[in-house]
Design a protein around this motif. Structure first.
Motif, PDB file in Angstrom:
ATOM      1  N   HIS A  18       0.837  -1.192   0.000  1.00 14.26           N
ATOM      2  CA  HIS A  18       0.000   0.000   0.000  1.00 14.26           C
ATOM      3  C   HIS A  18       0.881   1.256   0.000  1.00 14.26           C
ATOM      4  O   HIS A  18       2.009   1.239   0.494  1.00 14.26           O
ATOM      5  CB  HIS A  18      -0.948   0.008   1.222  1.00 14.26           C
ATOM      6  N   TYR A  20       0.993   3.661   1.814  1.00 14.59           N
ATOM      7  CA  TYR A  20       1.408   4.151   3.133  1.00 14.59           C
ATOM      8  C   TYR A  20       2.589   3.367   3.718  1.00 14.59           C
ATOM      9  O   TYR A  20       3.017   3.643   4.838  1.00 14.59           O
ATOM     10  CB  TYR A  20       0.257   4.037   4.132  1.00 14.59           C
ATOM     11  N   ASP A  34      -3.248   1.892  -4.230  1.00 13.66           N
ATOM     12  CA  ASP A  34      -4.290   2.188  -3.246  1.00 13.66           C
ATOM     13  C   ASP A  34      -5.099   0.915  -2.990  1.00 13.66           C
ATOM     14  O   ASP A  34      -4.829  -0.132  -3.593  1.00 13.66           O
ATOM     15  CB  ASP A  34      -5.170   3.359  -3.717  1.00 13.66           C
ATOM     16  N   SER A  35      -6.093   1.011  -2.127  1.00 12.08           N
ATOM     17  CA  SER A  35      -6.843  -0.194  -1.751  1.00 12.08           C
ATOM     18  C   SER A  35      -7.505  -0.837  -2.964  1.00 12.08           C
ATOM     19  O   SER A  35      -7.559  -2.063  -3.050  1.00 12.08           O
ATOM     20  CB  SER A  35      -7.956   0.151  -0.768  1.00 12.08           C
ATOM     21  N   PHE A  57      -7.162  -5.778   6.970  1.00  6.90           N
ATOM     22  CA  PHE A  57      -8.345  -5.857   6.098  1.00  6.90           C
ATOM     23  C   PHE A  57      -7.935  -5.922   4.628  1.00  6.90           C
ATOM     24  O   PHE A  57      -8.654  -6.473   3.798  1.00  6.90           O
ATOM     25  CB  PHE A  57      -9.311  -4.684   6.365  1.00  6.90           C
ATOM     26  N   MET A  58      -6.783  -5.382   4.307  1.00  3.42           N
ATOM     27  CA  MET A  58      -6.323  -5.398   2.904  1.00  3.42           C
ATOM     28  C   MET A  58      -5.908  -6.814   2.518  1.00  3.42           C
ATOM     29  O   MET A  58      -6.218  -7.293   1.420  1.00  3.42           O
ATOM     30  CB  MET A  58      -5.156  -4.428   2.713  1.00  3.42           C
ATOM     31  N   TYR A 106     -17.239   0.433   3.664  1.00  2.00           N
ATOM     32  CA  TYR A 106     -15.929   0.903   3.200  1.00  2.00           C
ATOM     33  C   TYR A 106     -15.011  -0.309   3.218  1.00  2.00           C
ATOM     34  O   TYR A 106     -15.179  -1.216   4.049  1.00  2.00           O
ATOM     35  CB  TYR A 106     -15.459   1.961   4.200  1.00  2.00           C
ATOM     36  N   ASN A 108     -12.253  -0.576   4.368  1.00  2.00           N
ATOM     37  CA  ASN A 108     -11.619  -0.659   5.697  1.00  2.00           C
ATOM     38  C   ASN A 108     -12.601  -1.273   6.693  1.00  2.00           C
ATOM     39  O   ASN A 108     -13.087  -0.619   7.620  1.00  2.00           O
ATOM     40  CB  ASN A 108     -11.223   0.740   6.201  1.00  2.00           C
ATOM     41  N   SER A 123     -12.014   4.545  -1.273  1.00  2.00           N
ATOM     42  CA  SER A 123     -12.039   6.010  -1.445  1.00  2.00           C
ATOM     43  C   SER A 123     -12.087   6.373  -2.931  1.00  2.00           C
ATOM     44  O   SER A 123     -12.605   7.418  -3.296  1.00  2.00           O
ATOM     45  CB  SER A 123     -10.811   6.633  -0.784  1.00  2.00           C
ATOM     46  N   HIS A 168      -6.164  10.841  10.052  1.00  2.01           N
ATOM     47  CA  HIS A 168      -6.841  11.811   9.187  1.00  2.01           C
ATOM     48  C   HIS A 168      -7.748  12.750   9.972  1.00  2.01           C
ATOM     49  O   HIS A 168      -7.858  13.936   9.660  1.00  2.01           O
ATOM     50  CB  HIS A 168      -7.678  11.076   8.126  1.00  2.01           C
ATOM     51  N   HIS A 191      -7.280  13.472   1.729  1.00  2.00           N
ATOM     52  CA  HIS A 191      -8.035  12.214   1.648  1.00  2.00           C
ATOM     53  C   HIS A 191      -9.438  12.457   2.217  1.00  2.00           C
ATOM     54  O   HIS A 191      -9.589  13.226   3.184  1.00  2.00           O
ATOM     55  CB  HIS A 191      -7.301  11.147   2.474  1.00  2.00           C
ATOM     56  N   GLU A 193     -11.025  10.879   4.263  1.00  3.83           N
ATOM     57  CA  GLU A 193     -11.143  10.504   5.682  1.00  3.83           C
ATOM     58  C   GLU A 193     -10.860  11.685   6.610  1.00  3.83           C
ATOM     59  O   GLU A 193     -11.008  11.556   7.823  1.00  3.83           O
ATOM     60  CB  GLU A 193     -10.198   9.345   6.008  1.00  3.83           C
ATOM     61  N   GLY A 207      -8.589   9.839  -3.006  1.00  4.26           N
ATOM     62  CA  GLY A 207      -7.919   8.700  -2.401  1.00  4.26           C
ATOM     63  C   GLY A 207      -6.445   8.725  -2.793  1.00  4.26           C
ATOM     64  O   GLY A 207      -6.020   9.574  -3.593  1.00  4.26           O
ATOM     65  N   THR A 208      -5.693   7.773  -2.265  1.00  2.81           N
ATOM     66  CA  THR A 208      -4.239   7.844  -2.502  1.00  2.81           C
ATOM     67  C   THR A 208      -3.897   7.631  -3.985  1.00  2.81           C
ATOM     68  O   THR A 208      -2.955   8.233  -4.498  1.00  2.81           O
ATOM     69  CB  THR A 208      -3.463   6.841  -1.621  1.00  2.81           C
TER      70      THR A 208
END
Ligand code: 13P
Length: 298
Positions: A18, A20, A34-35, A57-58, A106, A108, A123, A168, A191, A193, A207-208
């Motif tokens: 990811h 991040y 991104d997700s 969760f990813m 979501y 997440n 996102s 966030h 973002h 969030e 989103g990212t």
């Protein structure tokens, strides 16, 4: 590093990371994203093993979309506190209170919560998915900021939950004002969030994945980034002639930093820790993810 590459080849593994993740993890990833990108990559890979560098969760989403693969999460402590704010019982109670509403989860969220939902979003596609739903009432869990942001952008009636991502949520309107003063030429992107009050002050809400694209495509040379600090490494590496500033010091997710190179090596060596979803949850959770992919055509 040699050991990592040797084991990766021997296991026929792919490393998904990811945006991040820490710099050294981003640098060994086969795919950084991104997700949504990472979910789609997981569903389409022909590798035998997926090493997921991100949070639980990813990895669970990858396991749902690639049920015949071994999915490894190098450190099982890498959870998402936002995802933990909503449970199966919470979703059932919301559904009982609003029986006509669609339940939108979501990404997440745990697989168990996804299984209670009608459709998932990330996102990158939340606005498109929510707008495309036939229902006028929408229960959105768990991020309250993203829920309120969606409510301001659609005609739907949103019933939101009060989960937040601390990193966030702690960004303040004053942080945006300070950034404008200190970097008057910069594009400020945040973002969804962050709180809607902060989002309203920014130039772009993305989103990212959207941030990565805008940084590449826009002519401006300076950006203020309102999402988790890890993304700065990618943005700077891909755009060496541009400058990136983090919007707030709060933008730091400790659980995203549990991944280490040594952790990846031992996960590949031991084929553990694995992330698996029980079949009674997997079928329904997968349906919510498939519906997201159908509604957006991704
Ligand atoms: P993106 O889908 O924008 O990468 O966001 C993931 C996430 O977990 C945000 O906190």
């Amino acid at each position: 590093m040699d050991e990592l590459q040797t084991l990766k080849a021997r296991r026929r593994a792919v490393i998904l990371a990811h945006n991040y993740q820490p710099p050294e993890i981003q640098d060994v990833a086969d795919h950084l994203g991104d997700s949504l990108d990472l979910s789609l990559r997981a569903s389409r890979t022909d590798a035998g093993v997926i090493v997921f560098c991100g949070v639980h969760f990813m990895a669970e989403t990858a396991a749902l979309l690639a049920p015949d693969k071994v999915v490894l999460l190098p450190d099982l402590r890498a959870g998402c506190p936002l995802a933990d704010t909503v449970t199966v019982a919470d979703v059932r109670a919301l559904r009982a209170m609003h029986p006509r509403a669609a339940v939108v989860a979501y990404i997440n969220t745990s697989a168990a919560v996804k299984a209670e939902s009608d459709v998932c979003v990330t996102s990158a596609n939340a606005l498109r998915v929510v707008s495309a739903l036939p229902e006028e009432e929408v229960i959105f869990v768990p991020d309250g900021n993203l829920g309120r942001y969606l409510a301001s952008r659609t005609t739907k009636h949103l019933i939101t939950w009060d989960g937040t991502c601390r990193a966030h949520d702690e960004v303040r309107v004053d942080d945006v004002r300070t950034a404008r003063r200190e970097h008057p030429e910069a594009v400020i992107m945040v973002h969804p969030e962050v709180s809607p009050e902060v989002a309203a002050q920014a130039d772009l809400v993305l989103g990212t994945g959207g941030m990565v694209r805008q940084a590449r495509e826009r002519p401006e040379r300076e950006f203020v980034v309102g999402t988790e600090a890890g993304i700065i490494h990618r943005l700077q590496k891909e755009n060496p002639g541009k400058r990136f500033h983090l919007l707030s010091r709060s933008l730091w997710c400790p659980t995203m930093k549990y991944t280490t190179l040594a952790g990846i090596v031992s996960a590949l060596r031991d084929l553990a820790p694995r992330v698996e979803v029980p079949p009674e949850v997997a079928g329904l959770a997968r349906r919510a993810l498939d519906r997201m992919i159908e509604l957006t055509g991704d």
